[in-house]
Structure formats: C-alpha cells, structure tokens
Design an enzyme around this catalytic site. Structure first.
Site, PDB file in Angstrom:
ATOM      1  CE  LYS A 174     129.654  24.926 -18.700  1.00  0.00           C
ATOM      2  NZ  LYS A 174     130.885  25.258 -17.916  1.00  0.00           N
ATOM      3  CB  THR A 182     134.453  21.258 -13.776  1.00  0.00           C
ATOM      4  OG1 THR A 182     134.196  22.141 -14.862  1.00  0.00           O
ATOM      5  CG2 THR A 182     135.253  21.962 -12.717  1.00  0.00           C
ATOM      6  CD1 TRP A 183     132.641  15.596  -9.913  1.00  0.00           C
ATOM      7  CD2 TRP A 183     130.843  14.949 -11.100  1.00  0.00           C
ATOM      8  NE1 TRP A 183     131.952  14.668  -9.160  1.00  0.00           N
ATOM      9  CE2 TRP A 183     130.844  14.261  -9.867  1.00  0.00           C
ATOM     10  CE3 TRP A 183     129.813  14.717 -12.003  1.00  0.00           C
ATOM     11  CZ2 TRP A 183     129.861  13.340  -9.541  1.00  0.00           C
ATOM     12  CZ3 TRP A 183     128.822  13.807 -11.664  1.00  0.00           C
ATOM     13  CH2 TRP A 183     128.839  13.121 -10.446  1.00  0.00           C
ATOM     14  CG  HIS A 188     136.117  21.173 -24.483  1.00  0.00           C
ATOM     15  ND1 HIS A 188     135.470  20.268 -23.673  1.00  0.00           N
ATOM     16  CD2 HIS A 188     136.144  22.343 -23.782  1.00  0.00           C
ATOM     17  CE1 HIS A 188     135.133  20.867 -22.537  1.00  0.00           C
ATOM     18  NE2 HIS A 188     135.540  22.121 -22.579  1.00  0.00           N
ATOM     19  NE  ARG A 230     124.615  18.051 -17.651  1.00  0.00           N
ATOM     20  CZ  ARG A 230     124.629  19.179 -16.978  1.00  0.00           C
ATOM     21  NH1 ARG A 230     125.450  20.149 -17.327  1.00  0.00           N
ATOM     22  NH2 ARG A 230     123.828  19.350 -15.938  1.00  0.00           N
ATOM     23  CB  SER A 233     125.129  23.546 -18.531  1.00  0.00           C
ATOM     24  OG  SER A 233     126.263  23.762 -17.729  1.00  0.00           O
ATOM     25  NE  ARG A 241     123.452  26.019 -14.239  1.00  0.00           N
ATOM     26  CZ  ARG A 241     122.182  25.637 -14.225  1.00  0.00           C
ATOM     27  NH1 ARG A 241     121.285  26.354 -13.609  1.00  0.00           N
ATOM     28  NH2 ARG A 241     121.786  24.520 -14.838  1.00  0.00           N
ATOM     29  CE  LYS A 242     118.695  25.100 -10.249  1.00  0.00           C
ATOM     30  NZ  LYS A 242     117.375  24.889 -10.877  1.00  0.00           N
ATOM     31  N   GLY A 243     124.348  21.240 -11.055  1.00  0.00           N
ATOM     32  CA  GLY A 243     124.900  19.896 -11.144  1.00  0.00           C
ATOM     33  C   GLY A 243     123.858  18.808 -11.007  1.00  0.00           C
TER      34      GLY A 243
HETATM   35  P1  A3P Z   1     124.924  22.856 -14.585  1.00  0.00           P
HETATM   36  O1  A3P Z   1     125.183  24.167 -15.260  1.00  0.00           O
HETATM   37  O2  A3P Z   1     123.790  22.097 -15.219  1.00  0.00           O
HETATM   38  O3  A3P Z   1     124.766  22.973 -13.124  1.00  0.00           O
HETATM   39  P2  A3P Z   1     131.686  21.490 -17.470  1.00  0.00           P
HETATM   40  O4  A3P Z   1     132.456  21.142 -16.255  1.00  0.00           O
HETATM   41  O5  A3P Z   1     131.881  20.544 -18.601  1.00  0.00           O
HETATM   42  O6  A3P Z   1     131.891  22.900 -17.827  1.00  0.00           O
HETATM   43  O7  A3P Z   1     130.144  21.294 -17.079  1.00  0.00           O
HETATM   44  C1  A3P Z   1     129.551  22.153 -16.158  1.00  0.00           C
HETATM   45  C2  A3P Z   1     128.389  21.445 -15.481  1.00  0.00           C
HETATM   46  O8  A3P Z   1     128.908  20.489 -14.546  1.00  0.00           O
HETATM   47  C3  A3P Z   1     127.556  22.427 -14.690  1.00  0.00           C
HETATM   48  O9  A3P Z   1     126.217  21.937 -14.798  1.00  0.00           O
HETATM   49  C4  A3P Z   1     128.112  22.280 -13.297  1.00  0.00           C
HETATM   50  O10 A3P Z   1     127.240  22.689 -12.262  1.00  0.00           O
HETATM   51  C5  A3P Z   1     128.383  20.778 -13.254  1.00  0.00           C
HETATM   52  N1  A3P Z   1     129.385  20.423 -12.236  1.00  0.00           N
HETATM   53  C6  A3P Z   1     130.526  21.078 -11.924  1.00  0.00           C
HETATM   54  N2  A3P Z   1     131.158  20.472 -10.921  1.00  0.00           N
HETATM   55  C7  A3P Z   1     130.402  19.418 -10.566  1.00  0.00           C
HETATM   56  C8  A3P Z   1     130.511  18.423  -9.548  1.00  0.00           C
HETATM   57  N3  A3P Z   1     131.521  18.409  -8.716  1.00  0.00           N
HETATM   58  N4  A3P Z   1     129.542  17.482  -9.482  1.00  0.00           N
HETATM   59  C9  A3P Z   1     128.497  17.481 -10.332  1.00  0.00           C
HETATM   60  N5  A3P Z   1     128.331  18.404 -11.309  1.00  0.00           N
HETATM   61  C10 A3P Z   1     129.267  19.366 -11.416  1.00  0.00           C
END
Ligand code: A3P
Length: 329
Positions: free
Chosen positions: A68, A72-73, A137, A157, A165, A295-297
């Site tokens: 988290k 993903t990004w 991870h 993060r 998250s 989600r919010k990002g």
């Molecule tokens: P939030 O829950 O704070 O919104 P991971 O990818 O490691 O599982 O982390 C998930 C977090 O990355 C989530 O944060 C998600 O919204 C955010 N995230 C996913 N895709 C993203 C993107 N394209 N740009 C920015 N943040 C992103």
C-alpha cells in the site's frame, strides 16, 4: 550485510509451523521470519520458490515496496516506460487500457504462493521477454543474492497513509476470501502496525533495508533506486525520468519533445486507470477486485480516518524504531 534466511521448500515447510504466529491481521495469518511478518503461505511457498525456481536476469527490473505504498502506480509507470517502444503510451490498445497493472507486472513471491503448480509459474516468468519488469513485497534481506543483479526500484510511503490505505484495502479486498475484515477496527490495525505486526512489517525496517541498499557506500549506488510516493505525486514527470534513466532506458531528447513522458504519466494517472473496465468492474488474476487498488491517491489522507492522537501514536512508534535502527533514515 545481507543475511540469507531462506534455503529450501523442505526447510521452510519444517520451519514455518514453528515460527511466531499472528492471527489478528486479516486477511491472512502472519508468521515472523528474519525479523519480518509475512503471510504464512508466502513464507511457506512463495519465498522458497523465488529462491529455488526463479532465474533472475541482469536485465530484470524489480519493483519493491511495503504494501500500500504506491506499488500499483509504480508498476504501471515502469511497465509503460520500459515497454514504450512495443507499446506506445498513446496507443488505444495499450495493455494498461485493458489490464490491471498487477496483471502486467507479476509479483514474484505472491504468484508462487498462490499457484498450485509453482513450476508452471517459473516457466511463465522464464518465457517473458527481456527486459522483464517484476515486483515484490519481500524485504531486501529475504531476496536471493542472485536477484541482486537486477535493478531494484523501491517506493516508500508515509507510514500513516500506508497504514490507512492498507486497512481500507483489506476491508474491500477481503470480501471474497470469507474473512470478516469489517470487524477489524483501525485502532487495532494501528496498534499491531506499531508493534511491527503487519504484512511485510515492521514497515520502518522494510523501508530502512532498501534505503540502506540504495546508498552509494553499500552498493555503489547502482542497484536500488529509492523513490517516495509523495515526491512522485509532487513531480511525476521528474520521477518517471529518473526511473527511466535508472532502468537503463532514459528518454531521448526527441521523445521528450514528442511528449512521451507526459503520455506515460497520463496513461498511468489514477483517473485514467480508474476508468479501465477491469479496474471498475473486474477482478485481477489473483481474484481481488480491480477497484480495490485505486482510491484517493493523495498524501495525508490518514487524517480523514485517524484522530490526531492516533497519528501521534504512529509517529512516535515509527520515530522511536527508526532511531533505534541507527540508520539515520
Ligand atoms: P490510497 O488508499 O491512499 O488512495 P499499492 O498500489 O501499493 O497497493 O498502494 C495503493 C495506494 O496507491 C492507494 O492509496 C491507491 O489509491 C494509490 N494509487 C493507485 N494507483 C495510483 C495512481 N495511478 N496514482 C497515484 N496513486 C495511486
């Protein structure tokens, strides 16, 4: 100095049931090994498979993170950057317009842990053309030494945001696992997190190991690129350029003039990825809802869910533990 904690399937099968157990963190029971808490199946099957069956290549790019933290990004940005010659970011049929980033960039230990046939997973990874973009991870100290020929990009993060998250993700993603994550209060998740009892935890130790590996004095500064989610939000274009250079595929002047970096940033933006059908209504290969990953990002959203006192508790715990590592992080 990196210590080698994992040897073989046989050893781990024998060892795992004897390791400290934590069952209060849904959705999976965790076991502690080599100083880290990880899902039991990851330790029993995933980690030894990475050591025994996975053949790293010097051209591999390995994306690493504590869960988290922006994985993903990072997967989307790295995949789009490395494969931009084959898949131009503005193309209508770009894989990221059809598939979730987790189905474009496989997790090593999770893929092995979930599979019935670990040899088939190894064969699939072997069949990927170079340069491969892969993810983990796993803590740095549990990576096989052989993997350290790869270029590792780590994303870190702010811990309170990663915790919130993760707590929200668990509630959303666990529904099809028959796990009652709804009755897992944030206060309890927080207390366990502060004790280091979270998947991949202690979070600070995960971060510090990669941070130390990214420092010039330990590895020549070549092996691990240490990124911060908040900095990626602030300067996405700059972060993508830094990543591209590190991954050995820097953008040319001509590409920059053509707007290739901007096209990658847009393709991988939260807004764009959220609109992809599989990320709205589908599930990724492992069965998790696609929309659970977006989600919010933003930075600082912890304060929408935690009281200032809860925030202070996490800050205090993390600061104390970081100081105790003596790393200067
Ligand atoms: P939030 O829950 O704070 O919104 P991971 O990818 O490691 O599982 O982390 C998930 C977090 O990355 C989530 O944060 C998600 O919204 C955010 N995230 C996913 N895709 C993203 C993107 N394209 N740009 C920015 N943040 C992103």
């Amino acid at each position: 100095q990196k210590k080698q904690c994992v040897v073989s399937f046989a050893k781990m099968a024998e060892l795992v049931p004897t390791l400290p157990l934590e069952t209060r963190c849904p959705p999976f029971p965790l076991r502690q090994h080599g100083g880290f808490w990880q899902p039991e199946t990851t330790l029993r099957r995933g980690v030894p498979a990475v050591h025994a069956l996975f053949a790293p290549r010097s051209t591999d790019v390995l994306l690493a993170s504590y869960p988290k933290s922006g994985t993903t990004w990072l997967k989307a940005l790295a995949f789009a950057t490395v494969h931009r010659a084959v898949h131009p970011p503005s193309a209508d049929d770009h894989p990221l317009r059809r598939r979730n980033p987790h189905d474009c960039v496989p997790f090593l230990e999770i893929g092995f842990a979930l599979a019935h046939d670990t040899d088939a997973v190894a064969a699939k990874l072997e069949a990927l053309p170079s340069p491969r973009v892969l993810a983990t991870h796993m803590p740095f100290s549990l990576l096989p030494d052989r993997l350290l020929t790869a270029r590792v990009v780590y994303v870190c993060r702010e811990p309170k945001d990663a915790l919130v998250s993760s707590w929200l993700f668990t509630r959303k993603a666990s529904e099809n696992l028959g796990v009652d994550a709804e009755s897992f209060p944030l206060q309890e998740a927080l207390e366990l997190f502060c004790e280091g009892r979270s998947s991949g935890g202690p979070q600070w130790r995960h971060v510090v190991e990669y941070w130390e590996a990214s420092r010039p004095r330990s590895t020549g500064g070549e092996q691990v690129l240490f990124l911060r989610y908040e900095e990626m939000l602030r300067d996405t274009v700059g972060s993508v350029k830094t990543m591209a250079e590190f991954m050995g595929c820097a953008f040319s002047q001509e590409e920059e003039e053509r707007g290739v970096v901007g096209a990658i940033v847009e393709l991988c933006s939260l807004e764009k990825l959220k609109k992809v059908e599989v990320n709205r209504n589908g599930r990724i290969g492992s069965g998790v809802r696609g929309d659970a990953f977006f989600r919010k990002g933003v930075a600082g959203d912890w304060s929408s869910h935690m009281t200032p006192e809860m925030g202070k508790m996490v800050d205090q715990a993390v600061d104390d533990e970081l100081r105790a590592t003596g790393s200067g992080f």
